[in-house]
Design an enzyme around this catalytic site. Structure first.
Site, short mmCIF file in Angstrom:
data_model
loop_
_atom_site.label_atom_id
_atom_site.label_comp_id
_atom_site.label_asym_id
_atom_site.label_seq_id
_atom_site.Cartn_x
_atom_site.Cartn_y
_atom_site.Cartn_z
N ASN A 187 35.06 40.31 39.81
CA ASN A 187 34.75 39.61 41.06
C ASN A 187 35.97 38.82 41.49
OD1 ASN A 187 32.98 38.47 43.14
ND2 ASN A 187 33.07 36.56 41.97
N HIS A 193 37.05 35.34 43.59
CA HIS A 193 36.48 34.08 44.10
C HIS A 193 37.59 33.27 44.78
CE1 HIS A 193 33.51 30.88 44.21
NE2 HIS A 193 34.51 30.05 43.94
N ASP A 247 30.09 33.34 38.80
CA ASP A 247 31.46 32.83 38.67
C ASP A 247 31.82 32.29 37.28
OD1 ASP A 247 31.73 33.36 41.39
OD2 ASP A 247 31.01 31.37 41.94
C1 GRF Z 1 36.50 36.41 49.91
O1 GRF Z 1 36.89 35.11 50.20
C2 GRF Z 1 36.21 36.54 48.42
O2 GRF Z 1 36.97 35.68 47.64
C3 GRF Z 1 34.77 36.16 48.35
O3 GRF Z 1 34.20 36.68 49.52
C4 GRF Z 1 35.18 36.78 50.55
C5 GRF Z 1 35.15 38.18 51.05
O4 GRF Z 1 35.83 38.33 52.27
N1 GRF Z 1 34.17 36.63 47.12
P1 GRF Z 1 35.79 39.73 53.02
O5 GRF Z 1 34.34 40.04 53.31
O6 GRF Z 1 36.36 40.76 52.08
O7 GRF Z 1 36.60 39.58 54.26
#
Ligand code: GRF
Length: 209
Positions: free
Chosen positions: A114, A116, A157
């Protein structure tokens, strides 16, 4: 003539919304910066831009949610059967807003990652996503924030952190401006780290699939 077969890592991406991280992964694979291929995209949101981006790249995609399947158990069954059909070496959660069932995590043990938008373990956990993260960072007066890529376990997380990148917080930042700067960093960092995973520099699970 001996032809050496180069292993291409098969990636399944799960995404719920905009899919800009998904786009960075697809671009990285297409441009051969990652020795990988996005083989399937799954979204719990039928209207997500992520699904449209996958369509544009000609990548197989599925809208699968508790609602489309009629319950949690059926959802897990469907996800497992789609994943089995595409045989990914790894699953990447790129803005996926749902927890994966332990059965999926068990089957793909140490193969689920994942991203974050903060420096975990700070500013993570249930309910900490998107603007909430950046607002909390600003309210705490942090001088820096960043991006974390971690393995996924059954708690939001909290899996093993495999890589982090720092991003400065600048005077006058708003949650929006911070989000933008962090997201920009995410797109580069994803390519860097996925390429390390594909090259075997970061371990993928050893359980046979
Ligand atoms: C990102 O900020 C990522 O860290 C989080 O969700 C957001 C996804 O952005 N898990 P996008 O949909 O890929 O533009």
């Amino acid at each position: 003539m001996l032809v050496r077969k180069v292993k291409i890592v098969r990636i399944a991406v799960f995404a719920s919304h905009g899919g800009s991280d998904l786009q960075a992964i697809m671009d990285g694979c297409r441009e051969k910066k990652i020795r990988g291929e996005v083989v399937v995209v799954i979204s719990n949101n039928g209207d997500s831009l992520a699904l449209k981006r996958a369509e544009k790249e000609g990548i197989d995609r599925f809208h699968i949610s508790e609602e489309t399947e009629g319950g949690k158990e059926a959802l897990t069954e469907r996800l497992l059967s789609v994943l089995d059909a595409y045989r990914p070496d790894m699953i990447f959660l790129a803005g996926y807003m749902k927890l994966l069932d332990p059965r999926i995590l068990e089957r793909y043990r140490d193969r689920v990652f994942n991203i974050h938008p903060a420096l975990l373990p700070k500013y993570g956990g249930r309910g900490m996503y998107d603007m909430k993260v950046h607002t909390a960072v600003l309210e705490a007066g942090e001088k820096e924030t960043g991006v974390t890529i971690h393995r996924v376990n059954a708690v939001y997380d909290s899996g093993e952190i495999i890589a982090q990148a720092k991003v400065p917080v600048l005077p006058g930042d708003t949650p929006e401006s911070l989000r933008e700067r962090v997201l920009e960093r995410e797109h580069l960092f994803l390519v860097e780290i996925l390429s390390e995973i594909a090259d075997g520099k970061i371990r993928l699970g050893e359980t046979a699939l």
